[in-house]
Design a protein around this motif. Structure first.
Motif, PDB file in Angstrom:
ATOM      1  N   GLY A  78       7.323   2.129  -0.492  1.00 51.49           N
ATOM      2  CA  GLY A  78       6.512   1.109  -1.153  1.00 51.49           C
ATOM      3  C   GLY A  78       7.221   0.494  -2.350  1.00 51.49           C
ATOM      4  N   ILE A 132       0.859  -1.182   0.000  1.00 50.71           N
ATOM      5  CA  ILE A 132       0.000   0.000   0.000  1.00 50.71           C
ATOM      6  C   ILE A 132       0.897   1.234   0.000  1.00 50.71           C
ATOM      7  N   GLY A 133       0.834   2.021  -1.070  1.00 47.90           N
ATOM      8  CA  GLY A 133       1.640   3.242  -1.172  1.00 47.90           C
ATOM      9  C   GLY A 133       2.753   3.100  -2.189  1.00 47.90           C
ATOM     10  N   LEU A 187      -0.565  -0.704  -4.570  1.00 50.48           N
ATOM     11  CA  LEU A 187      -1.832   0.030  -4.581  1.00 50.48           C
ATOM     12  C   LEU A 187      -1.546   1.418  -4.025  1.00 50.48           C
ATOM     13  N   SER A 188      -1.782   2.456  -4.836  1.00 55.13           N
ATOM     14  CA  SER A 188      -1.393   3.793  -4.401  1.00 55.13           C
ATOM     15  C   SER A 188      -2.471   4.818  -4.692  1.00 55.13           C
TER      16      SER A 188
END
Ligand SMILES: Cc1cc2nc3c(=O)[nH]c(=O)nc-3n(C[C@H](O)[C@H](O)[C@H](O)COP(=O)(O)OP(=O)(O)OC[C@H]3O[C@@H](n4cnc5c(N)ncnc54)[C@H](O)[C@@H]3O)c2cc1C
Length: 51
Positions: A17, A11-12, A34-35
């Motif tokens: 990330g 995440i990020g 996933l950002s």
């Protein structure tokens, strides 16, 4: 709804990330990031003074 399967979900999409995803990939795991904003718009891209 499209379902995606992955070994590692990061995440990020800032430096932390991206580094985590590279580390996972190097160890042979599939990695997905996933950002909220694209990596080039994260705070990491704004840092000018070196990290
Ligand atoms: C203007 C500015 C200048 C800076 N200059 C320096 C410098 O010169 N030297 C230095 O060492 N540091 C600097 N910093 C600090 C440095 O940028 C941060 O410490 C570092 O980039 C943090 O990296 P990060 O990957 O943890 O977070 P970020 O780069 O902030 O990435 C966070 C990621 O998480 C994502 N995200 C957030 N919320 C969600 C959510 N709910 N769901 C999904 N994704 C989400 C974002 O889209 C982003 O991609 C600066 C920061 C700023 C803002």
């Amino acid at each position: 709804m499209k379902i995606r399967y992955t070994d590692v979900l990061v995440i990020g999409g800032g430096l932390a990330g991206l580094r985590a995803a590279i580390g996972a990939k190097r160890r042979g795991f599939d990695a997905t990031i996933l950002s909220l904003v694209p990596p080039k718009r994260s705070h990491s891209a704004a840092a000018q003074g070196g990290m």
